[in-house]
Design a protein around this motif. Structure first.
Motif: not given
Length: 356
Positions: A17-18, A38-39, A52-55
């Motif tokens: 994601l990062l 997410a896409a 949540n992961i970004m948090g």
């Protein structure tokens, strides 16, 4: 690569994601929302999970929310993690390599060769390029001439490294005839031609001390003239660490306030700040990367700097690099800086190898 940060524990899913977040930021310059991330290919979690992961990444100081935006952008620490752990360098295409090899011609004078490298690197990256010129004391004396001037002065013509010519005016304790100056130059060329300037002064002083009792007037005059020529060069010592800057207009495209851009322009005009940083890079091998505050000078807080050393004849000669936005395309910029330094090194070594 320089300035590598302390290890941060980021699991594989968060790394994916990062990586997408940084690539989006580099391409678009805008925050990435959870739905957008997410896409992305390979992301098989819901937007809620992404949030949540970004948090978690935000708590680790790797991402942040600009202003009131719901999306995230990477912090300098996040960009550093991306470069150190997630970056896939893109190979430099053959056409670019050929262009570099053609334009960085060993037949050019040293300063022209380095100037060409500066302009070409700026063109290839569309960024501001900075190049630290070789120290003058690394140059080799190939030939010297003395010409008489009025007022107990003489013009010294130095030929360095076969191609570079310097003129200096020296002040004398008496007037010298043209014949005396010619004889003195012939003596220096015969006895000291081919010596590095960094060693020449010590050789001259040693010769004056060793032969003081038995040297004739010609030798005394020649050694005195040569020593004075080098001493006059000391007054230009700061110029021996010149910085060439190409493509300053690219600074206008930075994601920075008008005041910060103005400060940057002033820094490039003075050149002291960038000179100190490049001198630091001179002591480190390989690619050096500074993101924002890593450069250690507030004037560079809004930029990233990528540098590489270049050599000449097996010795470190100088540093070249680019200054651009923190959201630069590191995967392409780093390899271009690297190959430019390598081609410039080959050209400068070919110059020195051809001296015989």
């Amino acid at each position: 690569m320089s300035k590598k940060q302390d290890s941060v524990a980021v699991d594989e899913r968060a790394q994916t994601l990062l990586k997408h977040l940084v690539e989006h930021y580099i391409d678009e310059g805008t925050p990435a929302a959870s739905k957008v991330l997410a896409a992305q290919p390979g992301v098989e979690v819901s937007p809620a999970t992404v949030r949540n992961i970004m948090g978690e990444l935000e708590s680790q100081g790797l991402v942040r929310s600009p202003h009131t935006s719901a999306g995230k952008i990477p912090t300098p620490a996040g960009l550093r993690f991306f470069v150190d752990s997630l970056l896939s360098r893109q190979p430099v295409n053959a056409m670019t390599v050929e262009q570099l090899q053609t334009q960085l011609n060993p037949d050019l004078a040293p300063k022209d060769l380095v100037s060409s490298a500066s302009k070409l690197l700026s063109h290839l990256t569309r960024m501001t390029c900075v190049v630290l010129l070789p120290r003058q004391d690394s140059a080799v004396l190939r030939h010297i001439e003395f010409l008489p001037l009025a007022g107990q002065r003489a013009l010294v013509i130095l030929v360095l490294n076969d191609r570079e010519v310097q003129n200096r005016v020296i002040h004398l304790e008496r007037e010298y005839s043209e014949t005396e100056l010619t004889q003195a130059a012939n003596f220096i060329n015969r006895e000291f031609g081919g010596q590095p300037l960094s060693e020449l002064r010590e050789l001259l002083l040693s010769s004056m001390q060793a032969d003081k009792d038995r040297m004739d007037q010609l030798m005394q005059s020649a050694l005195d003239l040569a020593t004075r020529a080098l001493d006059e060069g000391d007054a230009e010592a700061e110029d021996d660490r010149q910085v060439l800057v190409s493509g300053e207009a690219a600074l206008l495209d930075l994601d920075a306030s008008t005041e910060n851009v103005r400060t940057l322009f002033e820094a490039f005009t003075r050149k002291n700040d960038i000179l100190q940083l490049l001198d630091q890079c001179l002591r480190s091998d390989g690619i050096q990367l500074f993101i924002g505050q890593e450069a250690g000078d507030a004037v560079f807080d809004d930029v990233s700097i990528v540098t590489a050393r270049y050599d000449g004849g097996g010795q470190v000669a100088g540093v070249l690099g680019v200054v651009g936005p923190t959201r630069m395309a590191y995967q392409t910029v780093i390899p271009v800086v690297d190959i430019t330094a390598r081609v410039l090194s080959a050209a400068m070594s070919a110059q020195q190898g051809g001296r015989g």
